[in-house]
Design a protein around this motif. Structure first.
Motif, mmCIF file in Angstrom:
data_model
loop_
_atom_site.group_PDB
_atom_site.id
_atom_site.type_symbol
_atom_site.label_atom_id
_atom_site.label_comp_id
_atom_site.label_asym_id
_atom_site.label_seq_id
_atom_site.Cartn_x
_atom_site.Cartn_y
_atom_site.Cartn_z
ATOM 1 N N TRP A 23 34.134 48.229 47.159
ATOM 2 C CA TRP A 23 34.993 47.868 48.295
ATOM 3 C C TRP A 23 34.609 46.481 48.827
ATOM 4 N N LYS A 24 33.294 46.248 48.912
ATOM 5 C CA LYS A 24 32.788 44.975 49.421
ATOM 6 C C LYS A 24 33.226 43.820 48.508
ATOM 7 N N GLN A 25 32.999 43.997 47.205
ATOM 8 C CA GLN A 25 33.313 42.937 46.239
ATOM 9 C C GLN A 25 34.802 42.607 46.244
ATOM 10 N N THR A 26 35.659 43.644 46.284
ATOM 11 C CA THR A 26 37.100 43.410 46.176
ATOM 12 C C THR A 26 37.696 42.893 47.487
ATOM 13 N N THR A 27 37.233 43.419 48.624
ATOM 14 C CA THR A 27 37.803 42.933 49.885
ATOM 15 C C THR A 27 37.317 41.517 50.193
ATOM 16 N N PHE A 47 31.602 41.958 38.337
ATOM 17 C CA PHE A 47 31.306 42.328 39.733
ATOM 18 C C PHE A 47 31.929 43.657 40.125
ATOM 19 N N LEU A 48 32.804 44.200 39.253
ATOM 20 C CA LEU A 48 33.421 45.501 39.543
ATOM 21 C C LEU A 48 33.327 46.385 38.295
ATOM 22 N N PRO A 49 32.109 46.850 37.972
ATOM 23 C CA PRO A 49 31.992 47.691 36.775
ATOM 24 C C PRO A 49 32.714 49.026 36.978
ATOM 25 N N LEU A 50 33.635 49.354 36.067
ATOM 26 C CA LEU A 50 34.423 50.586 36.174
ATOM 27 C C LEU A 50 34.033 51.527 35.043
ATOM 28 N N LEU A 51 33.880 52.798 35.376
ATOM 29 C CA LEU A 51 33.502 53.795 34.369
ATOM 30 C C LEU A 51 34.732 54.469 33.770
ATOM 31 N N GLY A 52 35.920 54.071 34.226
ATOM 32 C CA GLY A 52 37.162 54.649 33.697
ATOM 33 C C GLY A 52 38.057 55.126 34.821
ATOM 34 N N ASN A 90 53.104 37.133 37.965
ATOM 35 C CA ASN A 90 51.935 36.244 37.985
ATOM 36 C C ASN A 90 51.078 36.396 39.239
ATOM 37 N N PRO A 91 51.682 36.566 40.438
ATOM 38 C CA PRO A 91 50.824 36.851 41.597
ATOM 39 C C PRO A 91 49.976 38.122 41.419
ATOM 40 N N TRP A 92 50.533 39.158 40.794
ATOM 41 C CA TRP A 92 49.743 40.387 40.597
ATOM 42 C C TRP A 92 48.725 40.222 39.485
ATOM 43 N N VAL A 93 49.050 39.400 38.475
ATOM 44 C CA VAL A 93 48.055 39.054 37.448
ATOM 45 C C VAL A 93 46.863 38.373 38.124
ATOM 46 N N LYS A 94 47.172 37.454 39.039
ATOM 47 C CA LYS A 94 46.120 36.736 39.761
ATOM 48 C C LYS A 94 45.302 37.695 40.645
ATOM 49 N N PHE A 95 45.988 38.660 41.251
ATOM 50 C CA PHE A 95 45.282 39.675 42.048
ATOM 51 C C PHE A 95 44.258 40.415 41.183
ATOM 52 N N TYR A 96 44.690 40.884 40.005
ATOM 53 C CA TYR A 96 43.752 41.634 39.159
ATOM 54 C C TYR A 96 42.630 40.731 38.641
ATOM 55 N N GLU A 97 42.940 39.440 38.427
ATOM 56 C CA GLU A 97 41.897 38.499 37.993
ATOM 57 C C GLU A 97 40.908 38.225 39.133
ATOM 58 N N ASP A 98 41.451 37.808 40.273
ATOM 59 C CA ASP A 98 40.596 37.330 41.373
ATOM 60 C C ASP A 98 39.893 38.459 42.105
ATOM 61 N N VAL A 99 40.654 39.521 42.429
ATOM 62 C CA VAL A 99 40.124 40.574 43.296
ATOM 63 C C VAL A 99 39.326 41.608 42.509
ATOM 64 N N MET A 100 39.768 41.881 41.254
ATOM 65 C CA MET A 100 39.129 42.959 40.499
ATOM 66 C C MET A 100 38.402 42.481 39.239
ATOM 67 N N GLY A 101 38.466 41.174 38.946
ATOM 68 C CA GLY A 101 37.728 40.640 37.796
ATOM 69 C C GLY A 101 38.304 41.011 36.450
ATOM 70 N N PHE A 102 39.598 41.394 36.405
ATOM 71 C CA PHE A 102 40.252 41.738 35.147
ATOM 72 C C PHE A 102 40.622 40.458 34.393
ATOM 73 N N LYS A 103 40.923 40.624 33.082
ATOM 74 C CA LYS A 103 41.391 39.513 32.257
ATOM 75 C C LYS A 103 42.775 39.838 31.710
ATOM 76 N N ASP A 128 29.140 52.627 42.393
ATOM 77 C CA ASP A 128 28.857 52.277 43.784
ATOM 78 C C ASP A 128 30.166 51.921 44.503
ATOM 79 N N ALA A 129 30.722 52.895 45.208
ATOM 80 C CA ALA A 129 32.028 52.690 45.851
ATOM 81 C C ALA A 129 31.932 51.751 47.051
ATOM 82 N N THR A 130 30.760 51.684 47.664
ATOM 83 C CA THR A 130 30.574 50.770 48.796
ATOM 84 C C THR A 130 30.609 49.330 48.300
#
Ligand code: FE2
Length: 375
Positions: free
Chosen positions: A109-113, A16-21, A192-205, A104-106
């Motif tokens: 922002w929508k996906q993460t917020t 949901f948050l494709p990043l180009l780098g 661990n709370p920040w790990v969860k932030f990157y997992e939940d908010v930004m879709g990181f693993k 798509d920066a809009t």
């Protein structure tokens, strides 16, 4: 061979948050003009763009510099009553923005917020004669933020508001290519709370984890988890201090940075011997491990393409994982506060972070910490 707790990144779900780098790293500093000069002279960056009163920006001056795919921005406040000045007063010079390139920066922002990210900047469209850029952003650890940069329709030097910075002073580059990873230091029990932030908010693993058994010396310890986005272009390890006999290096950072923040930015090169020789000749200071590190190095890591002598002379470390090996070295902090430093890294297949070097490296850090009276 080291054993690493690895969890496979599954790409079965849509990212949901494709990043180009990484788009750029922005530092808030006490004197941006001098900082830009230092990074040109010592690290081989080239002048790229400038923003300030002359370009219609009244409260700050910003200098963007570039080397290959690396873009750094140095920003300073022009007056006291200003959040940039507050940031520098509280933290000293440090990383404010880890900017990520998106389509798509809009939507970013929508996906993460929507997933709980705290907005730093609603999507805004910036335009000039070279086209348009859309920027949005969310907060991460400490006072650090992520900006999402959409620049497909822009052909200017850097961003609207900046003008091309032409300089007669253009030191040669040092072979630094792109950001390999950026590490954050967070407070006690905050990893661990920040790990969860990157997992939940930004879709990181979470792709790698190190506990205090992996990262401890006689005196101090830390824990770390490496977060990666779906395509692996963006990696954010998160450190927290762990109990040891003495003060952890992460605690020293938190004390002097006055809170959580970016500990180091790792810069990739394809020829670490040449890059580090060049950086040392230009005055960049690196941490040194004892020369005994090299006595049994090849027994530990097996065959490597490089000659051992220049590695020993320069203090470059080597580690191997299941996929190959890597060479790395760490600068001393680049400010007077023992806070932000840089890693120079060359990967030869290895996707890990140099676990086999942690002990030798952290002992070197602690010798410096002890010299400062903070161990
Ligand atoms: Fe690193």
């Amino acid at each position: 061979m080291e054993s690493i707790a690895t969890s496979t990144v599954q790409s079965t779900t849509v990212d949901f948050l494709p990043l180009l780098g990484t788009d750029y790293v922005e530092f808030y500093v006490g004197n941006a003009k001098q900082a830009a000069h230092f990074y040109k002279t010592a690290f081989g960056f080239q002048s790229l763009a400038y923003a300030g009163p002359e370009t219609g920006v009244k409260d700050r001056a910003s200098y963007a510099v570039r080397q290959n795919k690396l873009t750094f921005v140095f920003t300073t406040a022009l007056r006291t009553d200003n959040p940039i000045a507050d940031h520098v007063y509280k933290h000293g010079d440090g990383v404010k923005v880890l900017a990520l390139k998106v389509k798509d920066a809009t939507d970013a922002w929508k996906q993460t917020t929507e997933r709980g990210g705290k907005s730093y900047m609603k999507p805004q469209r910036l335009t000039d004669e070279f086209g348009e850029v859309v920027i949005s952003g969310i907060h991460t650890y400490g006072d650090t933020v992520h900006l999402f940069i959409e620049r497909e329709n822009y052909s200017g030097a850097f961003l609207p508001g900046y003008r091309k910075w032409e300089s007669h002073y253009n030191p040669t580059d040092t072979g630094l290519l792109y950001v390999d990873h950026c590490v954050g230091n967070v407070g006690w029990n905050q990893m661990n709370p920040w790990v969860k932030f990157y997992e939940d908010v930004m879709g990181f693993k979470n792709i790698l984890s190190f506990d205090d058994n992996d990262i401890s010396t006689e005196y101090s310890a830390l824990m770390s988890k490496v977060m990666s986005n779906g395509n692996g272009f963006v990696k954010f390890p998160i450190n927290e201090p762990a109990e040891g006999k003495k003060k952890s290096q992460v605690e020293e950072y938190l004390d002097f940075y006055n809170g959580e923040g970016c500990q180091h930015v790792a810069l990739a090169t394809n020829d670490i011997v040449k890059t580090v020789t060049d950086l040392q000749n230009r005055g960049v200071e690196f941490l040194k491990v004892p020369t005994t590190y090299y006595d049994d190095l090849l027994d530990r890591v097996g065959h490597i393409d490089e000659d051992l002598n220049p590695l020993r002379e320069l203090g470059i470390l080597v580690d191997r994982d299941d996929e190959g090996y890597l060479l790395q070295i760490f600068t001393k902090p680049v400010e007077d506060r023992p806070t932000l430093f840089f890693e120079i890294i060359q990967r030869k297949g290895a996707k890990s972070f140099g676990k086999g070097n942690f002990k030798a490296l952290f002992e070197a850090i602690e010798r410096e910490q002890s010299d400062r009276g903070n161990l």
